[in-house]
Design an enzyme around this catalytic site. Structure first.
Site, PDB file in Angstrom:
ATOM      1  N   LYS A  98       6.866 -32.764  66.493  1.00  0.00           N
ATOM      2  CA  LYS A  98       8.331 -32.750  66.480  1.00  0.00           C
ATOM      3  C   LYS A  98       8.817 -32.883  67.921  1.00  0.00           C
ATOM      4  O   LYS A  98       8.280 -32.206  68.817  1.00  0.00           O
ATOM      5  CB  LYS A  98       8.795 -31.434  65.847  1.00  0.00           C
ATOM      6  CG  LYS A  98      10.297 -31.276  65.679  1.00  0.00           C
ATOM      7  CD  LYS A  98      10.595 -29.933  64.988  1.00  0.00           C
ATOM      8  CE  LYS A  98      12.053 -29.692  64.730  1.00  0.00           C
ATOM      9  NZ  LYS A  98      12.288 -28.401  64.041  1.00  0.00           N
ATOM     10  N   SER A 174      15.289 -28.924  60.151  1.00  0.00           N
ATOM     11  CA  SER A 174      15.346 -29.944  61.161  1.00  0.00           C
ATOM     12  C   SER A 174      14.029 -30.691  61.381  1.00  0.00           C
ATOM     13  O   SER A 174      14.028 -31.738  62.020  1.00  0.00           O
ATOM     14  CB  SER A 174      15.763 -29.320  62.506  1.00  0.00           C
ATOM     15  OG  SER A 174      14.813 -28.364  62.933  1.00  0.00           O
ATOM     16  N   SER A 198      13.515 -24.445  59.153  1.00  0.00           N
ATOM     17  CA  SER A 198      13.361 -25.849  59.561  1.00  0.00           C
ATOM     18  C   SER A 198      11.981 -26.453  59.337  1.00  0.00           C
ATOM     19  O   SER A 198      11.818 -27.657  59.492  1.00  0.00           O
ATOM     20  CB  SER A 198      13.741 -26.015  61.036  1.00  0.00           C
ATOM     21  OG  SER A 198      15.130 -26.097  61.162  1.00  0.00           O
TER      22      SER A 198
END
Lengths: 534, 106
Positions: A98, A174, A198
């Site tokens: 990420k 996210s 997330s």
């Protein structure tokens, strides 16, 4: 075995084949790169122009691809193995990161324009440990800007990720780039972060496994911070064993993060097949209803969750019961409904503090307009560099922590957090009424929602995390995994919440559920973007 | 819509946050802030007794779990040039910024 299929193997299978030299790390990598070419489309960028119909059919997990470094890493793994040295338990396994982690020599954007020209001079501990274990990094994947969202749509790098099961839906967020990548065979693993859900919420939307470890289990060093008392790096994987392998690699104390605990890390795969016989698994009615803000009435309202998700959780409880677990019903978790309001306060105060460092002076974006003085430089740089979500969160954080409002909001939220923690302590208390090993809940109130359907309504968007966020307030671990498919062929996510530092029990239960459902019809269905590929 | 954050208050917050907003963006953000405060208002009704302490972390830190403090030793970064390369403006290894607002003392 054709090269097309290697990228669909689990990390466990790939690592074993590479160790035995039945396949090479380079072959595993090339298969994965080919998959990326087929399904991902163009990577996210700041100046994407028009989003075309072709874009709508692709996944767009990546912001930055690092093929050349990955090839060098894979070749090094193969060389090492040919010399009789196994570099580590994940040797040759392709994975993504990420884009909220610093990785030396890579652009590390946090999904924001304000870090668009920032190349990290150092590497986050979790990534460093993946490298040492021999894993091969494919690149940095997209996310909500600074992780501020639950759909990945708020990234400054467009096209934003789409759900591989149906590209008209969001992948969640996210860590939406992470979960979309893993679901579509673009890396067997991904390193995500979970501040309010997330990892677990997008894992549920994309039909993969997502694990939020106990707070402090995995070092936050090198993570671009959002909510420092809530942030947890953790694994995204296609099955429970892979998540266990990855957690064993990334967990553990770190002298560079004083909140990383000193508790020894077990081999999470050791007891994974031990089953659930004798375990006590709870169901709570407080996780079967949702609250949301009704714009018409201007009030918070409550209604039951989707029938399909409720049934998925109940069926999971039945499967676990058949395998010998004791299912304890009607477990009260009365403070669950305060999770989001509390999060609206605590996370915003922390993020306002963390985002003050982005000022156009030391690194990152600086306004090209000449500034008269430092104040003007700060204002212009931050106005141009931040998107609407970080700005909104900074402003809320400043408001609720201001001297005259802090008692009413911030201090009160911290005390409500104690009550939320108390709910968990009560159900896990070995001398208490419930004595649970884990709580089984829905991971999300609904399956993946449509692209653009919720984006812009920041209250409704936040409520997508209402079943995950209390785990962050309490610090306890949570495992999200696929529990079925909806009529629309979208994954239905279930969640297991556990005791402090007891990720091993969650992984054991999750694995037992996988075994119990391995012949289920929904396990045979592949994400839409993979249909017709092989 | 709740108007707890009025335009005046909002403008003060924007200034304190070192931001600048276009009118349309400002109106959207102010509306969202007030909507979020409607959700946050739920907290006001939560019964809290005096014994309920504020929690800085969910999981408590104990002597068994807390990392010991590091020795207070300087640990210089090995590659400062990589950090300087990221700065928007550098002259002779100094990071350059516009003048800090100030008043000359008489």
């Amino acid at each position: 075995m054709s090269a097309m299929e290697l990228c669909d193997l689990s990390a466990y299978e790939l690592a074993a084949l590479i160790r035995k030299r039945e396949i090479s790390a380079v072959e595993a990598l090339e298969s994965t790169l080919e998959r990326i070419e087929l399904v991902d489309g163009r990577p996210g960028s700041l100046d994407a122009g028009e989003i075309t119909a072709e874009d709508h059919a692709k996944v767009h997990a990546f912001i930055t691809r690092t093929e050349e470094t990955a090839r060098a890493q894979a070749q090094a793994v193969d060389k090492s193995i040919s010399e009789g040295v196994i570099p580590g338990p994940l040797a040759g396994v392709p994975y993504t990161v990420k884009d909220i982690f610093n990785v030396r020599g890579t652009r590390s954007t946090a999904g924001s324009r304000i870090l668009s020209n920032y190349t990290a001079p150092y590497t986050a501990t979790a990534v460093e440990r993946m490298e040492k274990a021999g894993a091969v990094m494919l690149g940095k994947v997209n996310l909500d800007e600074f992780t501020h969202g639950s759909s990945s749509e708020s990234s400054a790098y467009q096209p934003a990720p789409r759900n591989p099961w149906d590209t008209s839906k969001v992948p969640g967020g996210s860590s939406g780039g992470s979960t979309a990548a893993v679901a579509a065979g673009m890396g067997a693993l991904s390193l995500g972060t979970d501040t309010g859900g997330s990892i677990r919420q997008p894992a549920a939307f994309c039909g993969v496994v997502g694990l939020k470890p106990t707070y402090g289990r995995v070092s936050r060093y090198g993570l671009i911070a959002f909510g420092s008392s809530l942030d947890c790096p953790g694994p995204v994987a296609r099955n429970v064993r892979d998540a266990a392998m990855m957690l064993s690699v990334i967990a553990g104390p770190d002298r560079r993060d004083s909140t990383a605990v000193t508790i020894p890390v077990p081999d999470y795969t050791a007891e994974i097949e031990a089953g659930v016989k004798g375990m006590r698994i709870g169901l709570s009615p407080d996780f079967f209803k949702i609250q949301y803000f009704n714009h018409e009435s201007g009030q918070m309202e409550e209604e039951p969750i989707s029938d399909e998700i409720k049934q998925a959780v109940e069926q999971a409880a039945d499967r676990l019961s058949e395998m010998g677990a004791r299912v304890v019903e009607n477990v009260p978790m009365p403070r669950t409904k305060y999770g989001i309001p509390t999060y609206f306060v605590i996370s915003r105060v922390e993020v306002a503090s963390n985002l003050h460092r982005f000022d156009g002076v030391k690194y990152g974006y600086r306004t090209p307009v000449p500034a008269e003085d430092l104040d003007e430089l700060y204002r212009r740089t931050r106005a141009e560099g931040f998107g609407a979500q970080p700005k909104l969160r900074i402003l809320m954080g400043m408001y609720v922590s201001a001297a005259q409002y802090s008692e009413q909001y911030y201090q009160r939220a911290l005390r409500v957090r104690s009550l939320i923690r108390g709910d968990f302590e009560r159900i896990y208390d070995p001398q208490g009424e419930y004595r649970l090993d884990a709580l089984l809940t829905p991971a999300t109130p609904t399956p993946a929602f449509g692209y653009g359907d919720v984006y812009g309504d920041t209250v409704l968007m936040q409520y997508a995390d209402q079943f995950t966020v209390t785990g962050n307030h309490a610090g306890v671990p949570g495992l999200s995994l696929m529990g079925g498919l909806s009529k629309e062929r979208l994954p239905l996510g279930i969640q297991l919440l556990g005791r402090d530092y007891d990720e091993a029990t969650l992984l054991r239960i999750g694995r037992a559920f996988e075994v119990a459902t391995e012949d289920a019809a929904w396990r045979k269905v592949r994400p839409q973007v993979l249909e017709g590929l092989s | 819509m709740s108007e707890e954050i009025t335009r005046d208050l909002f403008n003060k917050l924007v200034d304190l946050a070192a931001l600048e907003l276009e009118e349309e963006e400002a109106e959207y953000i102010r509306r969202q802030l007030n909507d979020q405060l409607t959700a946050i208002a739920e907290l006001a009704a939560v019964p809290l007794d005096e014994e309920t302490a504020a929690a800085a972390h969910g999981v408590p830190y104990t002597a068994d779990t807390r990392a010991p403090f590091r020795e207070d030793n300087a640990d210089p970064f090995e590659r400062p040039e990589e950090i300087l390369k990221g700065a928007p403006e550098v002259i002779d290894r100094y990071i350059i910024a516009p003048e800090t607002p100030h008043e000359d003392l008489k």
